[in-house]
Design a protein around this motif. Structure first.
Motif, PDB file in Angstrom:
ATOM      1  N   LEU A 266      61.922  25.885  34.501  1.00  0.00           N
ATOM      2  CA  LEU A 266      61.535  24.529  34.870  1.00  0.00           C
ATOM      3  C   LEU A 266      60.018  24.450  35.079  1.00  0.00           C
ATOM      4  O   LEU A 266      59.373  23.474  34.663  1.00  0.00           O
ATOM      5  CB  LEU A 266      62.261  24.113  36.150  1.00  0.00           C
ATOM      6  N   PHE A 267      59.458  25.456  35.701  1.00  0.00           N
ATOM      7  CA  PHE A 267      58.014  25.504  35.939  1.00  0.00           C
ATOM      8  C   PHE A 267      57.245  25.437  34.623  1.00  0.00           C
ATOM      9  O   PHE A 267      56.314  24.634  34.468  1.00  0.00           O
ATOM     10  CB  PHE A 267      57.662  26.781  36.700  1.00  0.00           C
ATOM     11  N   ASN A 268      57.613  26.274  33.682  1.00  0.00           N
ATOM     12  CA  ASN A 268      56.911  26.301  32.393  1.00  0.00           C
ATOM     13  C   ASN A 268      57.047  24.971  31.656  1.00  0.00           C
ATOM     14  O   ASN A 268      56.091  24.484  31.039  1.00  0.00           O
ATOM     15  CB  ASN A 268      57.448  27.432  31.523  1.00  0.00           C
ATOM     16  N   GLU A 269      58.231  24.371  31.749  1.00  0.00           N
ATOM     17  CA  GLU A 269      58.466  23.089  31.071  1.00  0.00           C
ATOM     18  C   GLU A 269      57.609  21.982  31.679  1.00  0.00           C
ATOM     19  O   GLU A 269      56.917  21.250  30.959  1.00  0.00           O
ATOM     20  CB  GLU A 269      59.956  22.726  31.180  1.00  0.00           C
ATOM     21  N   TYR A 270      57.627  21.866  32.998  1.00  0.00           N
ATOM     22  CA  TYR A 270      56.880  20.795  33.664  1.00  0.00           C
ATOM     23  C   TYR A 270      55.374  21.023  33.576  1.00  0.00           C
ATOM     24  O   TYR A 270      54.599  20.070  33.475  1.00  0.00           O
ATOM     25  CB  TYR A 270      57.311  20.687  35.132  1.00  0.00           C
ATOM     26  N   LYS A 271      54.958  22.272  33.629  1.00  0.00           N
ATOM     27  CA  LYS A 271      53.532  22.578  33.536  1.00  0.00           C
ATOM     28  C   LYS A 271      52.978  22.179  32.172  1.00  0.00           C
ATOM     29  O   LYS A 271      51.825  21.724  32.061  1.00  0.00           O
ATOM     30  CB  LYS A 271      53.311  24.074  33.776  1.00  0.00           C
ATOM     31  N   LYS A 272      53.801  22.316  31.144  1.00  0.00           N
ATOM     32  CA  LYS A 272      53.382  21.978  29.778  1.00  0.00           C
ATOM     33  C   LYS A 272      53.379  20.472  29.543  1.00  0.00           C
ATOM     34  O   LYS A 272      52.476  19.939  28.879  1.00  0.00           O
ATOM     35  CB  LYS A 272      54.313  22.671  28.783  1.00  0.00           C
ATOM     36  N   LEU A 273      54.357  19.763  30.102  1.00  0.00           N
ATOM     37  CA  LEU A 273      54.551  18.343  29.769  1.00  0.00           C
ATOM     38  C   LEU A 273      53.856  17.376  30.738  1.00  0.00           C
ATOM     39  O   LEU A 273      53.562  16.234  30.341  1.00  0.00           O
ATOM     40  CB  LEU A 273      56.053  18.024  29.746  1.00  0.00           C
ATOM     41  N   TYR A 274      53.579  17.803  31.970  1.00  0.00           N
ATOM     42  CA  TYR A 274      53.116  16.852  32.987  1.00  0.00           C
ATOM     43  C   TYR A 274      51.835  17.367  33.654  1.00  0.00           C
ATOM     44  O   TYR A 274      51.444  18.525  33.441  1.00  0.00           O
ATOM     45  CB  TYR A 274      54.216  16.633  34.026  1.00  0.00           C
ATOM     46  N   PRO A 275      51.177  16.520  34.463  1.00  0.00           N
ATOM     47  CA  PRO A 275      49.930  16.938  35.116  1.00  0.00           C
ATOM     48  C   PRO A 275      50.109  18.210  35.940  1.00  0.00           C
ATOM     49  O   PRO A 275      51.119  18.386  36.628  1.00  0.00           O
ATOM     50  CB  PRO A 275      49.598  15.739  36.017  1.00  0.00           C
ATOM     51  N   PHE A 276      49.116  19.075  35.854  1.00  0.00           N
ATOM     52  CA  PHE A 276      49.129  20.332  36.606  1.00  0.00           C
ATOM     53  C   PHE A 276      47.688  20.678  36.951  1.00  0.00           C
ATOM     54  O   PHE A 276      46.795  20.506  36.121  1.00  0.00           O
ATOM     55  CB  PHE A 276      49.785  21.457  35.798  1.00  0.00           C
ATOM     56  N   PRO A 277      47.437  21.148  38.162  1.00  0.00           N
ATOM     57  CA  PRO A 277      46.041  21.422  38.553  1.00  0.00           C
ATOM     58  C   PRO A 277      45.426  22.566  37.766  1.00  0.00           C
ATOM     59  O   PRO A 277      46.118  23.500  37.349  1.00  0.00           O
ATOM     60  CB  PRO A 277      46.158  21.775  40.043  1.00  0.00           C
ATOM     61  N   LYS A 278      44.116  22.463  37.547  1.00  0.00           N
ATOM     62  CA  LYS A 278      43.358  23.548  36.935  1.00  0.00           C
ATOM     63  C   LYS A 278      42.851  24.472  38.038  1.00  0.00           C
ATOM     64  O   LYS A 278      42.707  24.065  39.199  1.00  0.00           O
ATOM     65  CB  LYS A 278      42.173  22.995  36.146  1.00  0.00           C
ATOM     66  N   LYS A 279      42.589  25.708  37.665  1.00  0.00           N
ATOM     67  CA  LYS A 279      42.046  26.658  38.631  1.00  0.00           C
ATOM     68  C   LYS A 279      40.755  26.092  39.219  1.00  0.00           C
ATOM     69  O   LYS A 279      39.866  25.646  38.497  1.00  0.00           O
ATOM     70  CB  LYS A 279      41.762  27.998  37.953  1.00  0.00           C
ATOM     71  N   GLY A 280      40.661  26.077  40.540  1.00  0.00           N
ATOM     72  CA  GLY A 280      39.489  25.527  41.210  1.00  0.00           C
ATOM     73  C   GLY A 280      39.680  24.117  41.722  1.00  0.00           C
ATOM     74  O   GLY A 280      38.867  23.638  42.541  1.00  0.00           O
ATOM     75  N   ASP A 281      40.733  23.413  41.254  1.00  0.00           N
ATOM     76  CA  ASP A 281      40.992  22.067  41.765  1.00  0.00           C
ATOM     77  C   ASP A 281      41.316  22.116  43.258  1.00  0.00           C
ATOM     78  O   ASP A 281      41.893  23.092  43.758  1.00  0.00           O
ATOM     79  CB  ASP A 281      42.152  21.416  41.011  1.00  0.00           C
ATOM     80  N   ILE A 282      40.960  21.039  43.963  1.00  0.00           N
ATOM     81  CA  ILE A 282      41.173  20.978  45.406  1.00  0.00           C
ATOM     82  C   ILE A 282      42.431  20.161  45.687  1.00  0.00           C
ATOM     83  O   ILE A 282      42.472  18.955  45.435  1.00  0.00           O
ATOM     84  CB  ILE A 282      39.969  20.337  46.124  1.00  0.00           C
ATOM     85  N   LEU A 283      43.456  20.816  46.194  1.00  0.00           N
ATOM     86  CA  LEU A 283      44.698  20.143  46.543  1.00  0.00           C
ATOM     87  C   LEU A 283      44.571  19.545  47.939  1.00  0.00           C
ATOM     88  O   LEU A 283      44.059  20.191  48.857  1.00  0.00           O
ATOM     89  CB  LEU A 283      45.869  21.127  46.498  1.00  0.00           C
ATOM     90  N   VAL A 284      45.048  18.306  48.086  1.00  0.00           N
ATOM     91  CA  VAL A 284      44.875  17.569  49.334  1.00  0.00           C
ATOM     92  C   VAL A 284      46.231  17.082  49.830  1.00  0.00           C
ATOM     93  O   VAL A 284      47.041  16.570  49.048  1.00  0.00           O
ATOM     94  CB  VAL A 284      43.935  16.350  49.138  1.00  0.00           C
TER      95      VAL A 284
END
Length: 397
Positions: A266-284
């Protein structure tokens, strides 16, 4: 502890004798030594924190006579619940002679003892918690110690030389802990000062402190002019499990230990199809304690939609700067309210002052370095506290 030999797991070299079973009545006696006015109000001891209370006004003699003398080495029972003891706790006087309120039961040592050893022993919940529960009634809001029952309780006690070794060891360990706590406090104050001086305050458009080579005024912009709000696709409860391959962070576990997981498929599927943070992005965090942040370091992990968001932006924003900006940002429509959610409209309409990207990087880099120092000291402090806890378990019996 070796039950047959009555010795702790860990001992200093040259000590091998069994510890002696002693009742508290052979170690302490209850005392009620009324203040004969030898001690005035500046010698009132705070039992909770063990220091002399500051007192500018002089209390009248009649009031001072109600206090009991509390001498160096005495222990006092503090009846209310504390974070460490469910049934109150004992506190040893390690600062010197003084006086305490008559509501405290005071016990005075009647045998040879080491001040430091007993300070740590009487705070050790694994042993003293049981002794207190067996000596305490709960007839009122305040737990009442039954002194005669407490004095009947017995504990294992080492000889004076071993007491001194153990007491000195824990005193030195506490000294290290205190040094790290002070370093941590100073670094946090330094960070606070930098945030005030490196970002414009009030209606100013330039900060008080700037790196060499920067002089232009900062520009006022809305976050919505610089990027958009992004979040992971929604994960439903039936898609999670208590154990699994990919940690799923909800608002309650954000920045902590994940307590839910999703499958790698599920992780691989959603990461490919939908928004996912890039390394260095700030999660709030956008819910609960809004505005908490973590830096996404590229690990395999998934985050609860709408409660945990990030800003998708172009090269006009530097993430190291943005991370620090989130420490002081005032979200539009949220300040001064009881709102516990940060909506997209709040985020996008929030105005910020923005320097050049180069200056952003300089500021972000400096403050990130301070954060790394804070994290390193915090890690050492946590380790020292963990070591202390382990030694308490292995050096008492």
């Amino acid at each position: 502890m070796n039950a047959e030999q009555h010795v702790p797991q860990f001992r200093f070299k040259d000590f091998s004798d069994s510890w002696e079973q002693r009742s508290f009545k052979t170690l302490y006696k209850k005392v009620i030594e009324k203040n004969d006015l030898s001690f005035e109000s500046d010698r009132i001891i705070s039992v909770a924190n063990m220091y002399y209370k500051p007192n500018d006004s002089k209390s009248d003699e009649k009031y001072m006579e109600t206090y009991n003398i509390f001498r160096l080495g005495d222990i006092a029972f503090e009846g209310h619940k504390s974070k460490n003891f469910a049934y109150g706790r004992f506190v040893e006087n390690t600062i010197g002679d003084g006086i305490v309120s008559h509501v405290f039961d005071v016990f005075r040592p009647i045998s040879e003892y080491d001040l430091n050893y007993w300070k740590y022993f009487i705070h050790y919940e694994d042993i003293m918690g049981q002794k207190l529960r067996m000596s305490t009634t709960k007839a009122t809001m305040m737990n009442n110690l039954v002194s005669k029952d407490f004095l009947k309780q017995s504990v294992l006690v080492p000889n004076l030389d071993e007491q001194q070794k153990i007491g000195t060891f824990f005193k030195q360990l506490d000294h290290l802990i205190t040094l790290h706590q002070r370093k941590l406090a100073k670094l946090k104050e330094l960070k606070k000062g930098y945030l005030q001086k490196l970002f414009p305050q009030n209606s100013e458009k330039v900060p008080e402190f700037r790196f060499k080579g920067y002089s232009d005024a900062w520009e006022k912009r809305k976050l919505g002019d610089l990027g958009s709000v992004a979040m992971n696709k929604r994960i439903y409860k039936d898609q999670t499990s208590d154990e699994g391959e990919i940690p799923f962070y909800k608002i309650g576990s954000f920045g902590k230990q994940a307590d839910a997981f999703i499958s790698r498929k599920l992780f691989n599927e959603y990461k490919k199809l939908y928004p996912f943070p890039k390394k260095g992005d700030i999660l709030v965090s956008a819910s609960g304690s809004i505005g908490r942040t973590i830096v996404y370091n590229g690990e395999d992990a998934y985050f609860q939609d709408s409660n945990i968001i990030w800003i998708q932006h172009d090269n006009r924003l530097d993430n190291t700067f943005l991370h620090q900006l989130f420490n002081i940002i005032r979200w539009s429509g949220v300040e001064g309210t009881t709102i516990k959610r940060l909506y997209n409209k709040n985020i996008l309409s929030t105005q910020i002052l923005l320097p050049s990207v180069e200056e952003q990087r300089s500021i972000g880099s400096l403050l990130d370095n301070v954060d790394n120092l804070i994290a390193a000291i915090q890690c050492k402090l946590d380790l020292l506290k963990k070591l202390k806890k382990g030694y308490l378990q292995k050096m008492f019996c």
